[in-house]
Design a protein around this motif. Structure first.
Motif, PDB file in Angstrom:
ATOM      1  N   ARG A  65      38.170  42.953  31.240  1.00  0.00           N
ATOM      2  CA  ARG A  65      39.116  42.054  31.919  1.00  0.00           C
ATOM      3  C   ARG A  65      40.275  42.867  32.494  1.00  0.00           C
ATOM      4  N   ARG A  81      35.767  34.682  33.001  1.00  0.00           N
ATOM      5  CA  ARG A  81      36.138  35.783  33.882  1.00  0.00           C
ATOM      6  C   ARG A  81      36.428  35.271  35.277  1.00  0.00           C
ATOM      7  N   THR A  86      35.432  41.077  38.611  1.00  0.00           N
ATOM      8  CA  THR A  86      34.423  41.485  37.647  1.00  0.00           C
ATOM      9  C   THR A  86      33.328  42.300  38.312  1.00  0.00           C
TER      10      THR A  86
END
Length: 120
Positions: A65, A81, A86
């Protein structure tokens, strides 16, 4: 080659290692946005918190993260997320547009500011 499984859509998509999850979804015709966020989003710049996905399997195969995610997702579980922040490094299964993913808590500019101010 990593495979991204999109649970809600019942689709599997291959991608290169290090691919951006949001871009891979959009390239496959999968929409990470919900409701008005289809038109009211930052276009993948990590500034709105609306491209939330829930990681069902393979969280270890994603990048950690980011600081931006820590702010926007402060009140969400660790497996939530921002798809725009990501990178995919291995097989993963995600749920797009999770019910509790967008529109509450820190998934807004006001919520993000509250999360920042509230940190000690």
């Amino acid at each position: 080659m990593p495979t991204i499984r999109f649970e809600r859509e019942g689709q599997q998509v291959g991608c290169i290692e290090g691919a951006n999850l949001r871009k891979a979804a959009l390239d496959a015709g999968i929409n990470p946005y919900k409701g008005l966020n289809n038109v009211n989003n930052c276009g993948g710049l990590g500034q709105c918190g609306t491209c939330v996905v829930e990681v069902i399997e393979g969280q270890r195969n994603l990048s950690p993260r980011s600081d931006v995610e820590e702010v926007y997702l402060a009140d969400r579980p660790a497996n939530y997320r921002l798809s725009c922040r990501t990178s995919v490094n291995g097989d993963v299964t995600v749920r797009t547009r999770p019910d509790s993913g967008v529109g509450k808590g820190s998934n807004s500019l006001v919520g993000a500011l509250k999360a920042l101010v509230g940190k000690k």
